[in-house]
Motif scaffolding. Structure first.
Motif, PDB file in Angstrom:
ATOM      1  N   GLY A  91       0.843  -1.190   0.000  1.00 58.18           N
ATOM      2  CA  GLY A  91       0.000   0.000   0.000  1.00 58.18           C
ATOM      3  C   GLY A  91       0.876   1.238   0.000  1.00 58.18           C
ATOM      4  O   GLY A  91       2.099   1.151   0.132  1.00 58.18           O
ATOM      5  N   GLU A  92       0.244   2.371  -0.161  1.00 54.40           N
ATOM      6  CA  GLU A  92       0.996   3.618  -0.147  1.00 54.40           C
ATOM      7  C   GLU A  92       1.614   3.822   1.226  1.00 54.40           C
ATOM      8  O   GLU A  92       0.922   3.774   2.251  1.00 54.40           O
ATOM      9  N   LEU A  93       2.937   4.037   1.260  1.00 55.75           N
ATOM     10  CA  LEU A  93       3.631   4.207   2.526  1.00 55.75           C
ATOM     11  C   LEU A  93       3.505   5.646   3.010  1.00 55.75           C
ATOM     12  O   LEU A  93       3.729   6.593   2.262  1.00 55.75           O
ATOM     13  N   ILE A  94       3.132   5.779   4.275  1.00 51.51           N
ATOM     14  CA  ILE A  94       3.092   7.090   4.925  1.00 51.51           C
ATOM     15  C   ILE A  94       4.336   7.170   5.796  1.00 51.51           C
ATOM     16  O   ILE A  94       4.423   6.523   6.837  1.00 51.51           O
ATOM     17  N   LYS A 180      -5.372  10.904   8.538  1.00 53.40           N
ATOM     18  CA  LYS A 180      -6.822  10.798   8.627  1.00 53.40           C
ATOM     19  C   LYS A 180      -7.169   9.682   9.612  1.00 53.40           C
ATOM     20  O   LYS A 180      -6.421   8.706   9.750  1.00 53.40           O
ATOM     21  N   PRO A 181      -8.272   9.793  10.330  1.00 47.56           N
ATOM     22  CA  PRO A 181      -8.677   8.714  11.228  1.00 47.56           C
ATOM     23  C   PRO A 181      -8.860   7.404  10.457  1.00 47.56           C
ATOM     24  O   PRO A 181      -9.341   7.408   9.315  1.00 47.56           O
ATOM     25  N   GLY A 182      -8.470   6.314  11.074  1.00 46.42           N
ATOM     26  CA  GLY A 182      -8.630   5.033  10.416  1.00 46.42           C
ATOM     27  C   GLY A 182      -7.776   3.954  11.037  1.00 46.42           C
ATOM     28  O   GLY A 182      -7.086   4.158  12.045  1.00 46.42           O
ATOM     29  N   LEU A 183      -7.838   2.788  10.423  1.00 45.57           N
ATOM     30  CA  LEU A 183      -7.057   1.632  10.848  1.00 45.57           C
ATOM     31  C   LEU A 183      -5.795   1.557   9.998  1.00 45.57           C
ATOM     32  O   LEU A 183      -5.863   1.559   8.770  1.00 45.57           O
ATOM     33  N   TYR A 184      -4.640   1.492  10.655  1.00 47.95           N
ATOM     34  CA  TYR A 184      -3.354   1.493   9.980  1.00 47.95           C
ATOM     35  C   TYR A 184      -2.534   0.266  10.364  1.00 47.95           C
ATOM     36  O   TYR A 184      -2.746  -0.344  11.424  1.00 47.95           O
ATOM     37  N   LEU A 196      -5.153   0.947   6.162  1.00 52.10           N
ATOM     38  CA  LEU A 196      -5.930  -0.239   5.801  1.00 52.10           C
ATOM     39  C   LEU A 196      -7.394   0.088   5.561  1.00 52.10           C
ATOM     40  O   LEU A 196      -8.038  -0.489   4.701  1.00 52.10           O
ATOM     41  N   SER A 197      -7.932   1.011   6.357  1.00 54.81           N
ATOM     42  CA  SER A 197      -9.352   1.371   6.212  1.00 54.81           C
ATOM     43  C   SER A 197      -9.603   2.723   6.860  1.00 54.81           C
ATOM     44  O   SER A 197      -9.130   2.983   7.971  1.00 54.81           O
ATOM     45  N   ASP A 198     -10.354   3.569   6.164  1.00 53.36           N
ATOM     46  CA  ASP A 198     -10.762   4.850   6.754  1.00 53.36           C
ATOM     47  C   ASP A 198     -12.278   4.903   6.923  1.00 53.36           C
ATOM     48  O   ASP A 198     -12.886   5.969   6.923  1.00 53.36           O
ATOM     49  N   SER A 199     -12.880   3.734   7.100  1.00 52.41           N
ATOM     50  CA  SER A 199     -14.321   3.654   7.306  1.00 52.41           C
ATOM     51  C   SER A 199     -14.725   4.414   8.571  1.00 52.41           C
ATOM     52  O   SER A 199     -14.008   4.403   9.578  1.00 52.41           O
TER      53      SER A 199
END
Length: 302
Positions: A91-94, A180-184, A196-199
């Protein structure tokens, strides 16, 4: 197995002895839905009842069956290859800030250790990306790697039996500047994050997973450590299962001390629902399973 939180809680409460009226009231379900659950999960409840005595004795059995008397020939001794010392999720690396020259506010070990307590009252303020980078490096960051045709080892900044380091880090980020808030997922090999998810419901899923504990909801970040057990049992066989939980203590304590150095509040979490971790983290619950978690936030002013 469970498609919703209420399905899992029905089984949990029924197995724990709650009566029908209480289950319906607490889960806010109809009597028809209760009857549907009762029929659908009858086999599961029978299984739990049949294995209740074994479950009660599991602590003694775990200690006995991980004795060195049961030490078999390890896969390492058999010449089988070890697993990679870290998991890679594409995935895109932050990229995270380099904190080698970063000095935290509270940098005396003695002071940090004496002041370390579990802190559960967090403000609404966000963590900085540098603070998050600091916490990740000191809990699961890689110091150096040794890689050749025979072995691949990642030396980290936390102790682990035989340098096997079975853990991976997932993060429910609620408030962190620049993210952004989410699962990383923490890519330890790159010291970077993968979203992984910004749901919108990730935060609630994390709270549900942590048995509804409010600190999971009010924390700026929730750390979740899974174990890939074969990294450890590859060398230590049955005995390795003990070491995984010892290693978890090292990781949790490092989070506490690193958080204290940053004047952040930390409270580790051992009460969580394994079954809810499987879909939330997208793990199988067998080869990789949740072991420990920790809530982190900026302390409320007293």
């Amino acid at each position: 197995m469970f498609k919703s939180k209420s399905e899992f809680l029905y089984v949990y409460m029924s197995a724990s002895g709650y009566n029908k009226e209480t289950v319906i009231k607490e889960l806010e379900i109809s009597e028809d839905q209760y009857n549907e659950y009762e029929e659908r999960f009858a086999n599961q409840l029978n299984y739990l009842k049949e294995n209740e005595e074994e479950s009660v004795q599991i602590g003694d059995k775990f200690r006995q069956l991980t004795s060195y008397q049961f030490k078999s020939v390890s896969d390492q001794q058999k010449g089988k290859p070890a697993l990679s010392p870290y998991k890679i999720i594409e995935g895109e690396l932050i990229e995270l800030p380099d904190i080698k020259d970063y000095t935290p506010v509270n940098d005396s070990f003695t002071k940090v250790n004496l002041e370390r307590v579990s802190r559960r009252d967090y403000s609404d303020d966000a963590l900085s990306l540098t603070e998050l980078s600091y916490l990740l490096l000191h809990t699961q960051g890689i110091r150096k790697e040794l890689k050749n045709e025979r072995i691949h080892v990642g030396f980290r900044y936390v102790a682990s039996a035989g340098c096997r380091h079975p853990f991976e880090t997932y993060l429910q980020i609620n408030r962190c500047n620049g993210l952004k808030p989410g699962l990383y997922f923490y890519r330890a090999d790159k010291h970077a994050l993968v979203l992984l998810s910004d749901s919108d419901d990730n935060g609630q899923k994390c709270t549900d997973l942590c048995a509804g504990q409010s600190i999971a909801k009010t924390a700026a970040v929730v750390f979740m450590w899974t174990a890939i057990s074969y990294r450890t049992t590859w060398r230590y066989c049955q005995r390795g299962h003990r070491y995984i939980y010892l290693d978890a203590g090292h990781v949790g304590q490092n989070l506490y001390l690193a958080g204290e150095a940053l004047n952040l509040g930390v409270c580790t979490i051992g009460a969580f629902f394994d079954e809810l971790a499987i879909p939330y983290l997208n793990i199988d619950g067998n080869d990789e399973f949740l072991v420990y978690a920790g809530a982190v936030g900026r302390n409320k002013e007293e």
